[in-house]
Design a protein around this motif. Structure first.
Motif, PDB file in Angstrom:
ATOM      1  N   PRO A  78      29.667  47.724  38.433  1.00  0.00           N
ATOM      2  CA  PRO A  78      30.661  46.898  39.125  1.00  0.00           C
ATOM      3  C   PRO A  78      31.505  46.028  38.193  1.00  0.00           C
ATOM      4  O   PRO A  78      32.586  45.562  38.588  1.00  0.00           O
ATOM      5  CB  PRO A  78      29.808  46.024  40.062  1.00  0.00           C
ATOM      6  CG  PRO A  78      28.524  46.756  40.214  1.00  0.00           C
ATOM      7  CD  PRO A  78      28.298  47.406  38.888  1.00  0.00           C
ATOM      8  N   LYS A  81      36.438  47.275  35.610  1.00  0.00           N
ATOM      9  CA  LYS A  81      37.607  47.257  36.499  1.00  0.00           C
ATOM     10  C   LYS A  81      38.556  48.410  36.191  1.00  0.00           C
ATOM     11  O   LYS A  81      39.471  48.686  36.966  1.00  0.00           O
ATOM     12  CB  LYS A  81      38.353  45.923  36.362  1.00  0.00           C
ATOM     13  CG  LYS A  81      37.471  44.693  36.569  1.00  0.00           C
ATOM     14  CD  LYS A  81      36.723  44.736  37.893  1.00  0.00           C
ATOM     15  CE  LYS A  81      35.828  43.516  38.071  1.00  0.00           C
ATOM     16  NZ  LYS A  81      35.015  43.597  39.305  1.00  0.00           N
ATOM     17  N   VAL A  82      38.335  49.061  35.067  1.00  0.00           N
ATOM     18  CA  VAL A  82      39.183  50.186  34.642  1.00  0.00           C
ATOM     19  C   VAL A  82      38.356  51.462  34.768  1.00  0.00           C
ATOM     20  O   VAL A  82      37.246  51.546  34.253  1.00  0.00           O
ATOM     21  CB  VAL A  82      39.663  50.005  33.184  1.00  0.00           C
ATOM     22  CG1 VAL A  82      40.443  51.210  32.715  1.00  0.00           C
ATOM     23  CG2 VAL A  82      40.490  48.730  33.067  1.00  0.00           C
ATOM     24  N   THR A  83      38.912  52.456  35.451  1.00  0.00           N
ATOM     25  CA  THR A  83      38.197  53.711  35.651  1.00  0.00           C
ATOM     26  C   THR A  83      38.225  54.553  34.377  1.00  0.00           C
ATOM     27  O   THR A  83      39.021  54.318  33.463  1.00  0.00           O
ATOM     28  CB  THR A  83      38.817  54.501  36.804  1.00  0.00           C
ATOM     29  OG1 THR A  83      40.213  54.710  36.545  1.00  0.00           O
ATOM     30  CG2 THR A  83      38.665  53.736  38.127  1.00  0.00           C
ATOM     31  N   VAL A 154      37.667  45.993  31.306  1.00  0.00           N
ATOM     32  CA  VAL A 154      38.240  45.034  32.255  1.00  0.00           C
ATOM     33  C   VAL A 154      39.763  45.010  32.148  1.00  0.00           C
ATOM     34  O   VAL A 154      40.477  45.080  33.150  1.00  0.00           O
ATOM     35  CB  VAL A 154      37.666  43.623  32.031  1.00  0.00           C
ATOM     36  CG1 VAL A 154      38.350  42.603  32.953  1.00  0.00           C
ATOM     37  CG2 VAL A 154      36.153  43.625  32.276  1.00  0.00           C
ATOM     38  N   SER A 155      40.285  44.937  30.913  1.00  0.00           N
ATOM     39  CA  SER A 155      41.738  44.860  30.721  1.00  0.00           C
ATOM     40  C   SER A 155      42.380  46.237  30.533  1.00  0.00           C
ATOM     41  O   SER A 155      43.578  46.395  30.746  1.00  0.00           O
ATOM     42  CB  SER A 155      42.052  43.985  29.505  1.00  0.00           C
ATOM     43  OG  SER A 155      41.605  44.627  28.309  1.00  0.00           O
ATOM     44  N   THR A 200      30.339  56.905  41.208  1.00  0.00           N
ATOM     45  CA  THR A 200      31.228  56.407  40.164  1.00  0.00           C
ATOM     46  C   THR A 200      30.945  57.133  38.859  1.00  0.00           C
ATOM     47  O   THR A 200      29.790  57.217  38.422  1.00  0.00           O
ATOM     48  CB  THR A 200      31.029  54.890  39.965  1.00  0.00           C
ATOM     49  OG1 THR A 200      31.297  54.219  41.197  1.00  0.00           O
ATOM     50  CG2 THR A 200      31.953  54.359  38.881  1.00  0.00           C
TER      51      THR A 200
END
Length: 248
Positions: A78, A81-83, A154-155, A200
């Motif tokens: 979780p 944030k980047v796939t 994340v970024s 995921t």
């Protein structure tokens, strides 16, 4: 005559005496019985011997707890944030004329944030903090030269890129050969894998199976059980060759 008249009275007294003794004996027995019953009542357990009434029920068995790998997946997945595909695109763009060889979601380590090595790494953006999620990607050019590219999960920004310095000529030839045989893109392989197993994607890798087939091995994590399933997809035709679930 007088003696004859006293005899009944003596028998009457004897009878009365016997009756009195019997009464005392009965009273003593009754008292003892009450005392015994009271002692038994005090010693008796309060719960019902048949298991009904106020007797406590047996405890229900608790659901088994997750193992360390499942707990780690539950904590790490979780956070990203980047796939995988967005991170793969960023990695491929970092090295001109390259293709994806592998990509894996993991925690940022001291090695990933190091700025030393041979050849010297490129550090276009600040590295995330240790333990933060990152995508560790490996891309290769047509000659099989592999580059490691770390992407902030994340970024989505590349924070470290470096050529693999320990590749032998055989390693390069093997990698180049696999890339030529992989007519299915990693995106196509992932679609085939996730059509088979929902979850995921946490890792994609180009490799060979025991039958020397070039495959895309795709790791899919269930967000319900946090089990990991590896789906093998034929890199030449996109067929699912097998799957293996690892709940450890």
């Amino acid at each position: 005559m007088s003696s004859a008249r006293r005899l009944p009275r003596l028998r009457s007294l004897a009878v009365l005496g016997a009756l009195g003794a019997s009464t005392l004996l009965l009273t003593a027995c009754t008292d003892n019985a009450d005392t015994d019953r009271s002692s038994v009542a005090e010693a008796a357990p309060t719960g019902s011997p048949s298991g009904t009434g106020t007797a406590s029920a047996s405890p229900t068995s608790a659901s088994p707890s997750m193992d360390k790998d499942q707990e780690e997946r539950k904590a790490l997945v979780p956070m990203a944030k980047v796939t995988w595909d967005k991170a793969a695109d960023a990695a491929v763009k970092e090295v001109p004329d390259s293709k994806l060889v592998s990509i894996e979601l993991k925690r940022t380590s001291d090695e990933a944030t190091a700025t030393t090595g041979s050849p010297s790494p490129s550090t276009p953006n600040p590295a995330p903090s240790k333990g933060a999620p990152e995508w560790e990607a490996k891309v290769a050019t047509s000659d099989g030269a592999v580059h490691r590219v770390d992407v902030d999960a994340v970024s989505g920004k590349v924070f470290r890129s470096q050529a693999e310095g320990d590749q032998s000529a055989d390693d390069r030839t093997r990698t180049a050969d696999r890339l030529k045989k992989a007519t299915e893109t990693p995106q196509q392989a992932v679609k085939a894998a996730t059509d088979k197993t929902k979850g995921t994607v946490t890792e994609v890798e180009l490799e060979e199976n025991d039958s020397q087939q070039v495959i895309w091995a795709v790791d899919v994590v269930s967000t319900d059980t946090w089990d990991k399933t590896t789906v093998d997809v034929d890199a030449a035709n996109g067929k699912v060759l097998g799957e293996d679930t690892d709940s450890d």
